[in-house]
Enzyme design. Sequence first.
Site, short mmCIF file in Angstrom:
data_model
loop_
_atom_site.label_atom_id
_atom_site.label_comp_id
_atom_site.label_asym_id
_atom_site.label_seq_id
_atom_site.Cartn_x
_atom_site.Cartn_y
_atom_site.Cartn_z
N GLN A 106 31.10 -36.09 5.31
CA GLN A 106 30.77 -35.57 6.64
C GLN A 106 30.09 -34.21 6.46
O GLN A 106 30.70 -33.25 6.02
CB GLN A 106 32.04 -35.41 7.47
CG GLN A 106 31.79 -34.91 8.89
CD GLN A 106 33.10 -34.51 9.56
OE1 GLN A 106 33.75 -33.56 9.14
NE2 GLN A 106 33.46 -35.22 10.60
N TYR B 191 31.72 -27.43 16.26
CA TYR B 191 30.87 -26.96 15.17
C TYR B 191 29.43 -26.76 15.66
O TYR B 191 29.13 -26.97 16.83
CB TYR B 191 30.95 -27.92 13.97
CG TYR B 191 32.26 -27.84 13.20
CD1 TYR B 191 33.19 -26.84 13.45
CD2 TYR B 191 32.57 -28.79 12.24
CE1 TYR B 191 34.38 -26.76 12.74
CE2 TYR B 191 33.77 -28.73 11.52
CZ TYR B 191 34.66 -27.71 11.78
OH TYR B 191 35.84 -27.64 11.07
N ARG C 208 29.01 -38.02 14.38
CA ARG C 208 30.29 -37.94 15.09
C ARG C 208 30.08 -37.12 16.35
O ARG C 208 29.64 -35.96 16.28
CB ARG C 208 31.37 -37.31 14.22
CG ARG C 208 32.77 -37.58 14.76
CD ARG C 208 33.87 -37.11 13.85
NE ARG C 208 35.11 -37.82 14.18
CZ ARG C 208 36.32 -37.44 13.76
NH1 ARG C 208 36.45 -36.37 13.00
NH2 ARG C 208 37.38 -38.13 14.11
N GLY D 224 43.62 -41.53 10.06
CA GLY D 224 43.88 -40.32 9.31
C GLY D 224 45.31 -40.26 8.85
O GLY D 224 45.62 -40.45 7.67
N ARG D 225 46.22 -40.02 9.79
CA ARG D 225 47.62 -39.85 9.43
C ARG D 225 48.20 -41.09 8.76
O ARG D 225 49.02 -40.98 7.83
CB ARG D 225 48.42 -39.47 10.69
CG ARG D 225 48.13 -38.04 11.14
CD ARG D 225 48.62 -37.75 12.55
NE ARG D 225 47.78 -38.38 13.57
CZ ARG D 225 47.86 -38.07 14.86
NH1 ARG D 225 48.74 -37.17 15.29
NH2 ARG D 225 47.08 -38.67 15.74
#
Length: 359
Positions: free
Chosen positions: A104, A199, A247, A345-346
């Site tokens: 990414q 970002y 994304r 993710g988790r």
Amino acid sequence: MHDHPNLLSPGRIGPMELRNRTVMTPMGDDLGEEDGSVSEAQIAYLGERAEGGVGLVMLGSVSVAHPAGCSNPRQTAISHDRFVDGWRRAADRVHAAGGRIAMQLTHAGKNALQDVLYGRPLWTPSPPGTPTDDPLMRMVTRDEAVRLQEPYRAPGSKLDYRVMDAADVATVVEQFAAAAARARDAGVDGVELHAGHGYLIDAFLSPSVNKRTDEYGGPLENRARLLVETLRAVRERVGDGLAVWVRLNSVEQGMDGTTLDDAIATARMAQAAGADAIHVTAYHDPGVATGPTDSYIPHRPGLLIPNAAAIQRAVDVPVIAVGRISPEQADACIGAGDFAFVAMGRRILADPELPAKLA
């Protein structure tokens, strides 16, 4: 026959073929070397997930401008040719396990705490407004408060902002394009342009942040110009052999920012500019302490599925959904055409072998 036929079926993002529809969510792991290089621990971490059967292993927040534009002290980079060899070793490890690997690409913009620490100005489309004062932000221990304040109190640190001019915009576009070319040279299978979570690219997209009056501000078509120019530059540099996607925030919770209609229109512009997929996420008012649990790491299971489905209906490229989605729910949604891939993710941190166990 296994119980997750859609989730475990092969898929494709642009030129990249995947053995199943599982994606390891791009997360900053804080395992990189201090100089931005890929570490042996990182290679092992990525390799273990590939060995566990994940279709696409991703590493989040890979800097295109290191040491500038970084949010964390051990952030991994692809901003110079010297980083290519480490990434090549990581790609070889993942490929040996039958997986695919992507990075990414990120410039943190106004979130670049390392720039504050070293006295560099934070790049932003517009001067920042007054932040939200959430009392919950003060519910931290004394030690936590000290650590949070370190970038602002270190010798030589400085909180300063640089409103970007046309030359700065051109610099950032080139940084992303060069980074993508290095990723290709390292044998990485794909790159994701991070245009969410506050970002730099997202700061231009968000009407809550971008107050410019030139060709990069105002209507959505102008706010999306940096993203579109970056996508086109990346595609021109790497051709069709590398998977490239973005994304995007599908909404900005608790603020007068990006709406789902904005996100749908931006996703269409991204597809037209060469994006092979859309990774659907969300953001929030960064001054609200509980904001992340209402956006990109939701407390409520499946919170962002309707947004992913709305964007999938609007574009002709696959959508990657994220946000506490169970394998069973992902399988059903993929079968219904709500999205094409699920990012975890988790779950993948807790159990790297989850995809293999499902199979």
